[in-house]
Motif scaffolding. Structure first.
Motif, PDB file in Angstrom:
ATOM      1  N   GLN A  94       0.826  -1.205   0.000  1.00 27.96           N
ATOM      2  CA  GLN A  94       0.000   0.000   0.000  1.00 27.96           C
ATOM      3  C   GLN A  94       0.862   1.259   0.000  1.00 27.96           C
ATOM      4  O   GLN A  94       0.529   2.258  -0.646  1.00 27.96           O
ATOM      5  CB  GLN A  94      -0.936  -0.003   1.206  1.00 27.96           C
ATOM      6  N   HIS A  95       1.989   1.200   0.732  1.00 27.72           N
ATOM      7  CA  HIS A  95       2.885   2.359   0.748  1.00 27.72           C
ATOM      8  C   HIS A  95       3.490   2.576  -0.638  1.00 27.72           C
ATOM      9  O   HIS A  95       3.569   3.716  -1.111  1.00 27.72           O
ATOM     10  CB  HIS A  95       3.998   2.148   1.780  1.00 27.72           C
ATOM     11  N   ARG A  96       3.916   1.481  -1.277  1.00 28.85           N
ATOM     12  CA  ARG A  96       4.468   1.609  -2.623  1.00 28.85           C
ATOM     13  C   ARG A  96       3.444   2.212  -3.572  1.00 28.85           C
ATOM     14  O   ARG A  96       3.754   3.113  -4.353  1.00 28.85           O
ATOM     15  CB  ARG A  96       4.926   0.238  -3.142  1.00 28.85           C
ATOM     16  N   ALA A  97       2.215   1.703  -3.485  1.00 27.35           N
ATOM     17  CA  ALA A  97       1.166   2.208  -4.373  1.00 27.35           C
ATOM     18  C   ALA A  97       0.881   3.682  -4.098  1.00 27.35           C
ATOM     19  O   ALA A  97       0.632   4.453  -5.026  1.00 27.35           O
ATOM     20  CB  ALA A  97      -0.108   1.379  -4.205  1.00 27.35           C
ATOM     21  N   GLN A  98       0.940   4.087  -2.821  1.00 23.23           N
ATOM     22  CA  GLN A  98       0.657   5.482  -2.464  1.00 23.23           C
ATOM     23  C   GLN A  98       1.723   6.409  -3.028  1.00 23.23           C
ATOM     24  O   GLN A  98       1.411   7.491  -3.544  1.00 23.23           O
ATOM     25  CB  GLN A  98       0.585   5.630  -0.947  1.00 23.23           C
ATOM     26  N   VAL A  99       2.992   6.012  -2.927  1.00 23.57           N
ATOM     27  CA  VAL A  99       4.079   6.840  -3.458  1.00 23.57           C
ATOM     28  C   VAL A  99       3.915   7.029  -4.962  1.00 23.57           C
ATOM     29  O   VAL A  99       4.049   8.137  -5.493  1.00 23.57           O
ATOM     30  CB  VAL A  99       5.455   6.211  -3.135  1.00 23.57           C
ATOM     31  N   ILE A 100       3.602   5.925  -5.665  1.00 25.58           N
ATOM     32  CA  ILE A 100       3.415   6.008  -7.117  1.00 25.58           C
ATOM     33  C   ILE A 100       2.192   6.855  -7.452  1.00 25.58           C
ATOM     34  O   ILE A 100       2.232   7.695  -8.361  1.00 25.58           O
ATOM     35  CB  ILE A 100       3.291   4.595  -7.714  1.00 25.58           C
ATOM     36  N   SER A 101       1.091   6.662  -6.723  1.00 26.05           N
ATOM     37  CA  SER A 101      -0.130   7.424  -6.989  1.00 26.05           C
ATOM     38  C   SER A 101       0.094   8.916  -6.785  1.00 26.05           C
ATOM     39  O   SER A 101      -0.385   9.742  -7.570  1.00 26.05           O
ATOM     40  CB  SER A 101      -1.266   6.931  -6.091  1.00 26.05           C
ATOM     41  N   ASP A 102       0.828   9.269  -5.721  1.00 21.09           N
ATOM     42  CA  ASP A 102       1.099  10.683  -5.459  1.00 21.09           C
ATOM     43  C   ASP A 102       1.865  11.303  -6.620  1.00 21.09           C
ATOM     44  O   ASP A 102       1.581  12.434  -7.047  1.00 21.09           O
ATOM     45  CB  ASP A 102       1.897  10.846  -4.162  1.00 21.09           C
ATOM     46  N   HIS A 103       2.854  10.557  -7.130  1.00 23.63           N
ATOM     47  CA  HIS A 103       3.625  11.099  -8.242  1.00 23.63           C
ATOM     48  C   HIS A 103       2.788  11.189  -9.506  1.00 23.63           C
ATOM     49  O   HIS A 103       2.903  12.162 -10.262  1.00 23.63           O
ATOM     50  CB  HIS A 103       4.868  10.240  -8.504  1.00 23.63           C
ATOM     51  N   LEU A 104       1.940  10.197  -9.753  1.00 26.18           N
ATOM     52  CA  LEU A 104       1.088  10.249 -10.936  1.00 26.18           C
ATOM     53  C   LEU A 104       0.151  11.445 -10.882  1.00 26.18           C
ATOM     54  O   LEU A 104      -0.118  12.079 -11.919  1.00 26.18           O
ATOM     55  CB  LEU A 104       0.295   8.941 -11.075  1.00 26.18           C
ATOM     56  N   ARG A 105      -0.355  11.772  -9.689  1.00 24.08           N
ATOM     57  CA  ARG A 105      -1.205  12.961  -9.568  1.00 24.08           C
ATOM     58  C   ARG A 105      -0.419  14.230  -9.890  1.00 24.08           C
ATOM     59  O   ARG A 105      -0.943  15.152 -10.540  1.00 24.08           O
ATOM     60  CB  ARG A 105      -1.806  13.036  -8.156  1.00 24.08           C
ATOM     61  N   ARG A 106       0.849  14.264  -9.461  1.00 22.94           N
ATOM     62  CA  ARG A 106       1.674  15.430  -9.796  1.00 22.94           C
ATOM     63  C   ARG A 106       1.888  15.517 -11.295  1.00 22.94           C
ATOM     64  O   ARG A 106       1.856  16.597 -11.889  1.00 22.94           O
ATOM     65  CB  ARG A 106       3.018  15.359  -9.061  1.00 22.94           C
ATOM     66  N   LEU A 107       2.100  14.356 -11.936  1.00 26.06           N
ATOM     67  CA  LEU A 107       2.279  14.339 -13.388  1.00 26.06           C
ATOM     68  C   LEU A 107       1.024  14.797 -14.110  1.00 26.06           C
ATOM     69  O   LEU A 107       1.085  15.543 -15.095  1.00 26.06           O
ATOM     70  CB  LEU A 107       2.650  12.931 -13.859  1.00 26.06           C
ATOM     71  N   ARG A 113      -1.353  21.578 -16.874  1.00 26.22           N
ATOM     72  CA  ARG A 113      -0.741  22.887 -17.094  1.00 26.22           C
ATOM     73  C   ARG A 113      -0.148  22.991 -18.495  1.00 26.22           C
ATOM     74  O   ARG A 113      -0.267  24.026 -19.154  1.00 26.22           O
ATOM     75  CB  ARG A 113       0.344  23.145 -16.044  1.00 26.22           C
ATOM     76  N   THR A 114       0.468  21.892 -18.962  1.00 27.14           N
ATOM     77  CA  THR A 114       1.046  21.898 -20.305  1.00 27.14           C
ATOM     78  C   THR A 114      -0.039  22.040 -21.355  1.00 27.14           C
ATOM     79  O   THR A 114       0.094  22.813 -22.312  1.00 27.14           O
ATOM     80  CB  THR A 114       1.842  20.601 -20.544  1.00 27.14           C
TER      81      THR A 114
END
Length: 292
Positions: A94-107, A113-114
């Motif tokens: 779950q922690h791994r998935a959360q880190v990836i999800s957070d970054h995907l939201r930033r992307l 914006r692009t």
């Protein structure tokens, strides 16, 4: 792993008998350059299975290929090295998935914006006809239900969505007497933060939670309509501002927006209509109500 002694009696790690890949072979199968693999080794992100103690050559096992491919994919998504290390070392899925999800939201936010910048540039580089439909309107004083706050510009969309959701929950469609709107002080744009109010005209305005009864004063406005997504609404603002400078006398006061058709009415952005009202001083009673 066995150990051997060289002619000076120094112990060296013997080459393992298990299958191994040289750093060049491993770079080929993973699409990670030799230079990158060396950097990942030095940073502790992807250590070789074995390093020849005599030559310093790095060797990898086939079992390390999936890990390297995960790193490659994450780097393609510009995930920071520290986050990749957190993902690889986390025992909790779950922690791994959360880190990836957070970054995907930033992307996704960066992609938004692009896309907005691309749309705006297309409009600026391929402008519409010079004529802009503008109406000079006197908006009467109104009593509405609204939510006000001091908001940073970068938080304005989130704040707006939250406020409108609260207004919609308090006043069902049967209570609405007109489309929702907003009033934005100039400081929101000039200083990055300012007074922000969103409101709905309803039959019986009453306070609830953050909602207050707002008294909107009469205003003379130069009004134009922005069609479609809000990504390039700044272009319409610019064209309206130019029109006002040329045709009217601008006055201090909040910018007015009226969401005649918006995301809450239809999911088709092509149908969205946003009225933008720029405060002006009416020079004469006989002015035409519409100009180009």
């Amino acid at each position: 792993m066995a150990a051997i002694c060289d002619s000076a009696g120094v112990k060296r790690e013997a080459v393992q008998a298990s299958p191994k890949l040289t750093i060049g072979e491993f770079a080929t199968v993973t699409h990670l350059s030799v230079r990158t693999l060396r950097r990942y080794h030095e940073g502790g992100l992807l250590e070789p299975a074995w390093v020849d103690g005599y030559t310093g050559y790095r060797y990898y096992t086939p079992e390390q290929i999936p890990t390297a491919q995960v790193i490659h994919r994450l780097r393609q998504l510009d995930v920071p090295l520290a986050d990749i290390e957190s993902i690889l070392t986390a025992d909790d899925p779950q922690h791994r998935a959360q880190v990836i999800s957070d970054h995907l939201r930033r992307l996704e936010a960066e992609l938004d914006r692009t896309r907005a910048a691309v749309v705006s540039l297309h409009r600026l580089l391929n402008p519409e006809p010079a004529d802009l439909e503008v109406q000079l309107l006197s908006v009467p004083a109104r009593t509405v239900a609204g939510i006000s706050g001091h908001v940073r510009q970068e938080d304005s969309l989130t704040w707006y969505d939250s406020a409108m959701a609260e207004l919609d929950a308090a006043f069902p469609p049967a209570e609405h007497t007109g489309p929702p709107g907003g009033r934005y002080d100039n400081e929101l744009f000039t200083h990055g933060a300012g007074a922000f109010a969103v409101f709905r005209p309803v039959r019986n305005p009453k306070p609830a939670g953050r909602i207050r009864v707002l008294e909107l004063p009469q205003a003379d406005l130069a009004v134009t309509v922005h069609t479609g997504r809000h990504d390039d609404i700044d272009v319409t603002y610019g064209r309206l501002g130019s029109w006002v400078v040329t045709h009217a006398l601008a006055v201090d006061g909040p910018i007015h927006e009226t969401y005649s058709v918006g995301p809450r009415d239809t999911t088709d952005p092509a149908e969205w209509r946003t009225e933008i009202g720029w405060p002006v001083f009416r020079l004469a009673a006989g002015e035409p109500s519409a100009q180009k």
